[in-house]
Scaffold this motif. Structure first.
Motif, PDB file in Angstrom:
ATOM      1  N   PRO A 107       0.799  -1.241   0.000  1.00  0.00           N
ATOM      2  CA  PRO A 107       0.000   0.000   0.000  1.00  0.00           C
ATOM      3  C   PRO A 107       0.826   1.282   0.000  1.00  0.00           C
ATOM      4  CG  PRO A 107      -0.968  -1.596   1.505  1.00  0.00           C
ATOM      5  CD  PRO A 107       0.338  -2.182   1.042  1.00  0.00           C
ATOM      6  N   ASP A 108       2.023   1.259   0.619  1.00  0.00           N
ATOM      7  CA  ASP A 108       2.832   2.488   0.664  1.00  0.00           C
ATOM      8  C   ASP A 108       3.676   2.684  -0.589  1.00  0.00           C
ATOM      9  OD1 ASP A 108       4.735   0.520   0.972  1.00  0.00           O
ATOM     10  OD2 ASP A 108       5.509   1.241   2.889  1.00  0.00           O
ATOM     11  N   GLY A 109       3.543   1.789  -1.575  1.00  0.00           N
ATOM     12  CA  GLY A 109       4.280   1.928  -2.825  1.00  0.00           C
ATOM     13  C   GLY A 109       5.665   1.329  -2.809  1.00  0.00           C
ATOM     14  N   ALA A 110       6.051   0.685  -1.686  1.00  0.00           N
ATOM     15  CA  ALA A 110       7.403   0.143  -1.568  1.00  0.00           C
ATOM     16  C   ALA A 110       7.518  -1.281  -2.102  1.00  0.00           C
ATOM     17  CB  ALA A 110       7.852   0.178  -0.103  1.00  0.00           C
ATOM     18  N   GLY A 111       6.448  -1.822  -2.668  1.00  0.00           N
ATOM     19  CA  GLY A 111       6.493  -3.181  -3.184  1.00  0.00           C
ATOM     20  C   GLY A 111       7.049  -3.256  -4.592  1.00  0.00           C
ATOM     21  N   TYR A 112       6.956  -4.438  -5.182  1.00  0.00           N
ATOM     22  CA  TYR A 112       7.467  -4.651  -6.536  1.00  0.00           C
ATOM     23  C   TYR A 112       6.531  -5.591  -7.273  1.00  0.00           C
ATOM     24  CZ  TYR A 112       9.352  -9.126  -4.746  1.00  0.00           C
ATOM     25  OH  TYR A 112       9.502 -10.369  -4.187  1.00  0.00           O
ATOM     26  N   PRO A 113       6.568  -5.641  -8.595  1.00  0.00           N
ATOM     27  CA  PRO A 113       7.535  -4.990  -9.501  1.00  0.00           C
ATOM     28  C   PRO A 113       7.110  -3.605  -9.986  1.00  0.00           C
ATOM     29  CG  PRO A 113       6.213  -6.557 -10.726  1.00  0.00           C
ATOM     30  CD  PRO A 113       5.757  -6.661  -9.301  1.00  0.00           C
TER      31      PRO A 113
END
Length: 384
Positions: free
Chosen positions: A231-237
């Motif tokens: 949710p905070d945008g720190a995931g991938y890809p």
């Protein structure tokens, strides 16, 4: 291999794949399921004379004899529902390893049977234990995550099609790990930058396998591709943020992280159910969908310290850190009345005490809810 047998030969652990009656003439939703109770056997004997079993998915007629080294009890446990599902999915993965591609139809059938087994009580989420280092990691994780995602989706009353797509995606979410060396997957030390980059490629590798199969629903592809988004945008890809990540992907993410936490890894031992749920609750809403984490806690009936619950009376309570005799009825502190007005003096109560048997937990408050934000504001003001 499909085999026709007399209903008198039925026993638990067999996989039913057909009967001598039309499906609408017998009281089951489907004629394809793993037989897991005497009640199912009695019902089949009442309505049918002959049935068909699939030996590739269940046990045969011949029971273990006394000369076999394993006890009858051990043999029965080995042929129980979860081990059967593990073996079936291992067969699917073996085909992929051999270069035959993914048998998507077989995967869909396994996901459907897992749903049916959960619905009829043949398996329960309480039986989903973490993996040991000796277990085939990808096989056990895939089936476990599928069950957890199914249980959570069912608890949230997700629409049938979405639930089906979630189950399939959960079973196949880490398919791309098949192409990674064990030196990366099972490494005890911290991964290097290059190894982390290689690990992240499992998402695209899994999608590549699925893109080679015609007819895979777009919702399944999206969930497989996005289950590492946060949710905070720190995931991938893709670095997606909350609101851009579909519900199936969020369901798979919560189930996958929980399953990983309760499993042994080369770099750490398994966490307890309560510690794992506490980690998830603290990690939301930045890393995981807060409402889904709250839902998983409700589904598993284990309330970690620090989570805020609403009692059936409408009062709000903070789960305490004291050891709980019953994980579903932990020690708490009342912090708000039924009108959600904060109490000036907190009241301690242990829900496991007979004196409080009339009280029950109705729901868990998600960490991104307005009341918890209000509590955080009061806590910040008290520190000024």
């Amino acid at each position: 291999m499909v085999k026709k047998i007399c209903v008198s030969q039925l026993r638990q652990g067999m996989y039913l794949c057909g009967t001598d009656r039309k499906w609408w003439d017998i009281p089951f939703l489907t004629t394809k399921f793993l037989i897991s109770s005497d009640a199912e056997i009695e019902t089949l004997r009442e309505y049918c004379r002959e049935v068909f079993i699939d030996l590739a998915k269940g046990v045969d007629v011949a029971a273990p004899d006394d000369n076999e080294p394993a006890s009858a009890l051990a043999a029965a446990a080995e042929s129980g529902p979860l081990p059967q599902f593990y073996r079936r999915f291992e067969s699917v993965l073996e085909t992929v390893r051999a270069g035959g591609g993914i048998d998507f139809g077989a995967a869909v059938e396994i996901a459907s049977d897992l749903r049916f087994a959960l619905d009829n009580g043949a398996v329960s989420l309480d039986r989903v234990a973490g993996r040991s280092l000796a277990d085939p990691a990808l096989v056990h994780k895939s089936v476990n995550v599928c069950l957890l995602a199914l249980g959570l989706a069912r608890h949230l009353a997700v629409a049938p099609d979405l639930l089906r797509h979630t189950a399939i995606a959960a079973l196949l979410h880490d398919l791309g790990l098949l192409g990674l060396p064990q030196s990366i997957i099972g490494k005890a030390a911290e991964l290097t930058g290059a190894e982390r980059s290689a690990l992240r490629q499992h998402v695209s590798a899994g999608l590549a396998l699925l893109h080679g199969v015609p007819g895979v629903p777009a919702e399944v592809l999206e969930a497989v591709g996005d289950h590492h988004e946060r949710p905070d945008g720190a995931g991938y890809p893709r670095g997606l943020v909350a609101g851009k990540i579909g519900l199936p992907a969020r369901l798979v993410a919560v189930a996958s992280v929980y399953e990983a936490l309760i499993s042994d890894r080369a770099d750490r031992p398994a966490q307890t159910k309560l510690d794992a749920l506490g980690y998830l609750y603290a990690a939301s809403p930045a890393q995981l969908d807060a409402a889904l984490v709250a839902g998983l806690i409700e589904v598993l009936h284990a309330y970690p310290p620090g989570c805020i619950v609403e009692l059936a009376s409408g009062e709000l309570a903070l789960v305490g850190a004291e050891p709980a005799n019953d994980l579903s009825r932990p020690p708490c502190r009342l912090i708000a009345d039924a009108n959600k007005q904060l109490l000036f003096q907190e009241q301690r109560l242990d829900l496991s005490d007979a004196a409080h048997k009339h009280l029950a937990i109705a729901r868990v408050l998600a960490r991104d809810g307005p009341f918890i934000e209000l509590l955080a504001t009061f806590a910040a003001l008290e520190r000024l």
